[in-house]
Enzyme design. Structure first.
Site, PDB file in Angstrom:
ATOM      1  N   GLU A   1     -10.154   6.716 -24.044  1.00  0.00           N
ATOM      2  CA  GLU A   1      -9.932   6.610 -22.742  1.00  0.00           C
ATOM      3  C   GLU A   1     -10.276   7.268 -22.059  1.00  0.00           C
ATOM      4  O   GLU A   1     -10.838   7.024 -21.016  1.00  0.00           O
ATOM      5  CB  GLU A   1      -8.456   6.057 -22.492  1.00  0.00           C
TER       6      GLU A   1
ATOM      7  N   GLU B   1      -4.253   1.483 -30.945  1.00  0.00           N
ATOM      8  CA  GLU B   1      -2.970   1.451 -30.772  1.00  0.00           C
ATOM      9  C   GLU B   1      -3.066   0.327 -31.480  1.00  0.00           C
ATOM     10  O   GLU B   1      -1.350   0.648 -31.858  1.00  0.00           O
ATOM     11  CB  GLU B   1      -3.173   1.725 -29.183  1.00  0.00           C
TER      12      GLU B   1
END
Length: 295
Positions: A117, A139
């Site tokens: 990210e 995730e």
């Protein structure tokens, strides 16, 4: 100051934002790392001698994402405390990508979760040509969701339906696949990684994210956008959305966020992340899947 991240500026004004936590085998976002990252981003914005930023790693693994022990502690926080933590990270990433200088990531190893990210918040990503390197947002495989901007940036950079499906189950990619999706700008030999990334910075002083360019049309404007999410919602409901709250919240963040400009979309993702972390069944899933603790 902590040596988890250092910032040095060369004679051409290229700042090396270098991750190499001396206390860990891999780089992660810990509370100390978040503090250091925020401090360095503030310097980047205020230092007029900086012409570009190169994010590098001194580890074999570029970045592993968030420290999962820290994440486990998030479940003990109030909604207000969680909002404060995640908006700090969100603002640091957003400030970096809008700092008026080109930003590139030189990825020399696995780049996962919050580390990816961070790379998505740079304007270009260069990766070593190594089939063993893994890239992406895993995730959901731990019952979590991307919370550092991944749901918004990844779907704006790559084919949005494919990467949405990937995020829902935590799929990670090899270098070739990440490159074919447009998540990687160039795959280069290891010996040339830093030079190629640095040359790109010098050649692209006006670089900006695609969604910052005038006339940008995002996925929400494309034919089939609503139809895809209507089908996805039906599928998640059929499969039992209550047993996978991360999937429901990932889908909501993507659907609503892609209909907004990037800044409010990032805040929306944070709200969904806070909602997820207030669910103690999610903590039980994380502990069982990562820490091996039956709850």
């Amino acid at each position: 100051m902590s040596q988890i991240i250092t910032l040095t500026v060369d004679a051409d004004g290229i700042a090396d934002l270098h991750w190499d936590d001396p206390a860990r085998k891999v780089n992660v976002f810990s509370p100390e790392a978040i503090d250091a990252f925020e401090i360095h981003v503030k310097r980047i914005v205020s230092d007029n001698d900086i012409r570009g930023v190169l994010i590098t790693s001194g580890k074999k693994m570029f970045h592993a994402g968030a420290d999962l022990k820290m994440v486990d502690g998030f479940f003990d926080m109030t909604a207000e405390e969680l909002w404060a933590v995640f908006t700090r990270i969100m603002k640091s990433f957003y400030t970096l990508e809008t700092c008026g200088r080109p930003v590139a990531s030189a990825i020399n190893g696995h780049c996962l979760g919050g580390g990816f990210e961070m790379a998505l918040a740079s304007h270009a990503r260069f990766v070593v040509d190594n089939p063993d390197i893994k890239i992406g947002l895993p995730e959901a495989g731990l019952g979590l969701m991307p919370g550092f901007g991944g749901t918004q940036r990844m779907t704006r950079l790559a084919p949005w339906q494919e990467v949405t499906d990937s995020m829902l189950v935590g799929t990670i990619y090899d270098v070739e696949k990440a490159h074919s999706l447009g998540l990687i700008n160039e795959v280069v030999p290891e010996a040339k990684l830093l030079k190629v990334a640095r040359d790109w910075l010098l050649a692209n002083p006006q670089a900006q994210q695609p969604w910052m360019v005038r006339g940008y049309r995002g996925p929400a404007a494309m034919t089939g956008f609503d139809r895809y999410f209507h089908g996805l919602n039906a599928r998640l409901s059929r499969d039992g959305a209550d047993t996978h709250p991360e999937q429901k919240l990932i889908a909501e963040a993507i659907y609503h966020g892609l209909q907004m400009p990037i800044e409010p979309a990032l805040r929306l993702e944070v709200r969904r992340m806070v909602e997820l972390l207030r669910n103690q069944t999610v903590r039980a899933t994380l502990r069982e899947r990562f820490f091996g603790q039956a709850v």
